[in-house]
Design a protein around this motif. Sequence first.
Motif, mmCIF file in Angstrom:
data_model
loop_
_atom_site.group_PDB
_atom_site.id
_atom_site.type_symbol
_atom_site.label_atom_id
_atom_site.label_comp_id
_atom_site.label_asym_id
_atom_site.label_seq_id
_atom_site.Cartn_x
_atom_site.Cartn_y
_atom_site.Cartn_z
ATOM 1 N N GLU A 40 -145.597 154.895 74.949
ATOM 2 C CA GLU A 40 -146.547 154.673 73.864
ATOM 3 C C GLU A 40 -145.866 153.915 72.718
ATOM 4 O OE1 GLU A 40 -149.587 157.203 70.993
ATOM 5 O OE2 GLU A 40 -148.408 158.255 72.508
ATOM 6 N N ALA A 41 -144.615 154.258 72.430
ATOM 7 C CA ALA A 41 -143.865 153.555 71.380
ATOM 8 C C ALA A 41 -143.608 152.107 71.798
ATOM 9 C CB ALA A 41 -142.547 154.272 71.092
ATOM 10 N N ALA A 42 -143.243 151.884 73.060
ATOM 11 C CA ALA A 42 -143.001 150.521 73.560
ATOM 12 C C ALA A 42 -144.284 149.707 73.511
ATOM 13 C CB ALA A 42 -142.450 150.568 74.978
ATOM 14 N N LEU A 43 -145.400 150.350 73.864
ATOM 15 C CA LEU A 43 -146.687 149.671 73.833
ATOM 16 C C LEU A 43 -147.074 149.307 72.398
ATOM 17 C CD1 LEU A 43 -149.105 148.653 75.443
ATOM 18 C CD2 LEU A 43 -150.127 150.917 75.220
ATOM 19 N N ALA A 44 -146.824 150.211 71.483
ATOM 20 C CA ALA A 44 -147.125 149.935 70.072
ATOM 21 C C ALA A 44 -146.257 148.772 69.564
ATOM 22 C CB ALA A 44 -146.876 151.189 69.227
ATOM 23 N N GLU A 45 -144.981 148.765 69.942
ATOM 24 C CA GLU A 45 -144.085 147.658 69.539
ATOM 25 C C GLU A 45 -144.544 146.343 70.159
ATOM 26 O OE1 GLU A 45 -139.407 146.315 69.859
ATOM 27 O OE2 GLU A 45 -139.984 148.344 70.459
ATOM 28 N N LEU A 46 -144.959 146.383 71.405
ATOM 29 C CA LEU A 46 -145.459 145.189 72.081
ATOM 30 C C LEU A 46 -146.713 144.664 71.404
ATOM 31 C CD1 LEU A 46 -145.182 143.258 74.493
ATOM 32 C CD2 LEU A 46 -146.621 144.819 75.787
ATOM 33 N N LEU A 47 -147.611 145.557 71.030
ATOM 34 C CA LEU A 47 -148.828 145.136 70.341
ATOM 35 C C LEU A 47 -148.500 144.521 68.983
ATOM 36 C CD1 LEU A 47 -151.302 148.064 71.188
ATOM 37 C CD2 LEU A 47 -151.425 145.682 71.952
ATOM 38 N N THR A 48 -147.513 145.102 68.272
ATOM 39 C CA THR A 48 -147.099 144.549 66.983
ATOM 40 C C THR A 48 -146.505 143.148 67.157
ATOM 41 O OG1 THR A 48 -146.606 146.787 66.218
ATOM 42 C CG2 THR A 48 -145.661 144.974 64.952
ATOM 43 N N CYS A 49 -145.642 143.017 68.142
ATOM 44 C CA CYS A 49 -145.041 141.692 68.411
ATOM 45 C C CYS A 49 -146.101 140.690 68.835
ATOM 46 C CB CYS A 49 -143.967 141.806 69.489
ATOM 47 S SG CYS A 49 -142.483 142.651 68.952
ATOM 48 N N GLN A 50 -147.033 141.097 69.656
ATOM 49 C CA GLN A 50 -148.099 140.210 70.117
ATOM 50 C C GLN A 50 -148.957 139.758 68.937
ATOM 51 O OE1 GLN A 50 -150.782 141.975 72.932
ATOM 52 N NE2 GLN A 50 -151.510 139.989 73.674
ATOM 53 N N VAL A 57 -148.835 131.572 65.959
ATOM 54 C CA VAL A 57 -149.463 130.483 66.715
ATOM 55 C C VAL A 57 -150.677 129.950 65.963
ATOM 56 C CG1 VAL A 57 -150.776 129.965 68.821
ATOM 57 C CG2 VAL A 57 -148.588 131.145 68.973
ATOM 58 N N GLN A 58 -151.479 130.852 65.400
ATOM 59 C CA GLN A 58 -152.649 130.411 64.639
ATOM 60 C C GLN A 58 -152.238 129.618 63.401
ATOM 61 O OE1 GLN A 58 -154.758 134.074 63.986
ATOM 62 N NE2 GLN A 58 -155.952 133.891 65.879
ATOM 63 N N HIS A 59 -151.160 130.067 62.750
ATOM 64 C CA HIS A 59 -150.659 129.333 61.581
ATOM 65 C C HIS A 59 -150.200 127.928 61.966
ATOM 66 C CE1 HIS A 59 -148.720 128.556 57.772
ATOM 67 N NE2 HIS A 59 -147.598 128.271 58.415
ATOM 68 N N GLU A 60 -149.440 127.818 63.045
ATOM 69 C CA GLU A 60 -148.962 126.511 63.509
ATOM 70 C C GLU A 60 -150.126 125.620 63.937
ATOM 71 O OE1 GLU A 60 -145.961 125.013 63.520
ATOM 72 O OE2 GLU A 60 -145.323 126.749 62.326
ATOM 73 N N ARG A 61 -151.101 126.220 64.580
ATOM 74 C CA ARG A 61 -152.262 125.456 65.023
ATOM 75 C C ARG A 61 -153.025 124.893 63.826
ATOM 76 N NH1 ARG A 61 -156.902 127.892 68.969
ATOM 77 N NH2 ARG A 61 -157.608 125.904 69.786
ATOM 78 N N ALA A 62 -153.198 125.742 62.810
ATOM 79 C CA ALA A 62 -153.876 125.288 61.589
ATOM 80 C C ALA A 62 -153.055 124.199 60.909
ATOM 81 C CB ALA A 62 -154.088 126.466 60.640
ATOM 82 N N HIS A 63 -151.739 124.362 60.916
ATOM 83 C CA HIS A 63 -150.863 123.358 60.308
ATOM 84 C C HIS A 63 -150.978 122.013 61.035
ATOM 85 C CE1 HIS A 63 -147.435 121.680 58.230
ATOM 86 N NE2 HIS A 63 -146.855 121.414 59.387
ATOM 87 N N LEU A 64 -150.985 122.058 62.351
ATOM 88 C CA LEU A 64 -151.105 120.819 63.120
ATOM 89 C C LEU A 64 -152.490 120.193 62.974
ATOM 90 C CD1 LEU A 64 -149.175 121.674 66.391
ATOM 91 C CD2 LEU A 64 -148.474 120.133 64.562
ATOM 92 N N ALA A 65 -153.513 121.041 62.871
ATOM 93 C CA ALA A 65 -154.872 120.510 62.707
ATOM 94 C C ALA A 65 -155.008 119.813 61.359
ATOM 95 C CB ALA A 65 -155.899 121.629 62.838
ATOM 96 N N ASP A 66 -154.356 120.360 60.342
ATOM 97 C CA ASP A 66 -154.434 119.765 59.015
ATOM 98 C C ASP A 66 -153.507 118.568 58.856
ATOM 99 O OD1 ASP A 66 -156.275 121.633 58.283
ATOM 100 O OD2 ASP A 66 -154.822 122.979 57.321
ATOM 101 N N CYS A 67 -152.603 118.439 59.748
ATOM 102 C CA CYS A 67 -151.579 117.390 59.614
ATOM 103 C C CYS A 67 -152.185 116.021 59.939
ATOM 104 C CB CYS A 67 -150.417 117.688 60.539
ATOM 105 S SG CYS A 67 -149.057 116.542 60.349
ATOM 106 N N SER A 68 -152.373 115.219 58.917
ATOM 107 C CA SER A 68 -152.906 113.880 59.150
ATOM 108 C C SER A 68 -151.789 112.944 59.607
ATOM 109 C CB SER A 68 -153.554 113.350 57.871
ATOM 110 O OG SER A 68 -152.574 113.176 56.862
#
Length: 156
Positions: A40-50, A57-68
């Motif tokens: 359960e602790a490993a699963l919680a850590e995995l969920l946090t890392c995920q 990934v969403q931040h990088e995607r937004a950065h690339l989308a905004d990058c003219s």
Amino acid sequence: QLAADPAEAPSLEAAATSASIAALSAGALAFHRPSLAAREAALAELLTCQQSFLESVQHERAHLADCSGLQEMECRLEQVREYQQRLARLRKEMHRQAERLQRLKKRAIQLQQAKQTELLKRQAERERELEAERQLIARPAEPPPAAQAAKPSGSS
């Protein structure tokens, strides 16, 4: 002890069975609880890392989308390809012009040589004509060579 009443016997057995099931269940839970807690602790850590990775990934995607700059880079790359094609065409054209120039120079040299040859022929013909005219011009007759030897020369 067995019960005297046969009707009570199944309820005692059911109570004993229920108690034994509860005891077995508690034992099984106690046995597997540490590994379940670790999982359960490993699963919680995995969920946090995920979740962290997903946010990254969403931040990088937004950065690339905004990058003219990326679109500008694509535009510049297209221009580079176009300029390379133009350069290749110009090189071919220059090569053709250089070949043409060499042929024209060769032809000019041939024409110049032919003109010089013709000029030399005309000059030679003119000199022959002048020489022929000189031959036709009347000259005073020269005394024979024996008469010149008998003549005394000057003051001796």
